[in-house]
Scaffold this active site. Structure first.
Site, PDB file in Angstrom:
ATOM      1  CG  ASP A  49     -22.672 -65.495  35.703  1.00 43.04           C
ATOM      2  OD1 ASP A  49     -22.659 -64.568  36.540  1.00 43.04           O
ATOM      3  OD2 ASP A  49     -22.377 -66.663  35.997  1.00 43.04           O
ATOM      4  CG  ASN A  76     -33.803 -57.978  38.620  1.00 43.09           C
ATOM      5  OD1 ASN A  76     -34.139 -57.438  39.658  1.00 43.09           O
ATOM      6  ND2 ASN A  76     -34.270 -59.150  38.237  1.00 43.09           N
ATOM      7  CE1 TYR A 146     -29.542 -57.637  48.845  1.00 39.76           C
ATOM      8  CE2 TYR A 146     -30.347 -56.151  50.541  1.00 39.76           C
ATOM      9  CZ  TYR A 146     -30.480 -56.736  49.294  1.00 39.76           C
ATOM     10  OH  TYR A 146     -31.547 -56.405  48.503  1.00 39.76           O
ATOM     11  CE  LYS A 150     -29.075 -55.141  46.074  1.00 40.62           C
ATOM     12  NZ  LYS A 150     -29.384 -55.212  44.638  1.00 40.62           N
TER      13      LYS A 150
END
Length: 181
Positions: A49, A76, A146, A150
């Protein structure tokens, strides 16, 4: 099973690599392994995790004990929790998103780096997004947590790459955009 990680694992397994399915959910991880084994792909589930350092450290130790090296690391893990305007994004969403999308891959990369150094041709691939690029227009509505997580992941990739080149380590690293964003 239809996720990016599973499909990537399948493709690598079809090339003869042993696939280590790192997942926090034992049931889903073991199901992925079962499917791959039914396709004559060598696969094994490892609990990991990205938001829990203990599982990251345990996974790295397990790979060290079982294989002594890691050839390919695929970061991922990712979440996209919000869709509201930036001014309405909650701090809890920012923290949770960064924990999974940035701090998780950073912790995993650091933990597995010694194993990658033991490989002749190590590769690290971080799953990013076009939304993490300053060079592409953002879709509406903006997703502050988000997109910034990223963007941070992409910069982390650049920074690691510079270190690997400076140190002459045989590790290649990149970020990829797997989809429409």
């Amino acid at each position: 099973m239809a996720g990016i990680g599973f499909k990537t694992g399948r493709q690598l397994g079809e090339q003869g690599l042993i696939v280590l399915i790192a997942a926090r959910d034992k049931t889903r991880g073991e199901e992925a392994v079962r499917i791959l084994k039914n396709e004559n792909i060598q696969a094994k589930w490892i609990e990991l995790d990205v938001t829990r350092q203990e599982t990251i450290d345990n996974a790295a130790q397990q790979v060290l004990n079982d294989y002594g090296r890691l050839d390919i690391l695929i970061n991922n893990a990712g979440v996209r929790l919000e869709g509201e305007p930036p001014s309405q994004t909650l701090m809890t969403k920012m923290r949770e998103t960064f924990e999974t999308n940035f701090f998780g891959p950073f912790a995993v990369t650091k933990a597995f780096l010694p194993l990658l150094k033991n490989s002749d041709k190590a590769r690290i691939v971080s799953v990013s997004s076009r939304m993490g690029s300053f060079g592409k227009p953002l879709p509406v509505p903006s997703r502050l947590a988000y997109t910034t997580s990223k963007a941070a992941l992409n910069m982390m990739t650049v920074q690691f790459d510079k270190e690997f080149c400076t140190q002459n380590w045989n590790i290649k690293i990149n970020s990829v955009n797997p989809g429409k964003y």
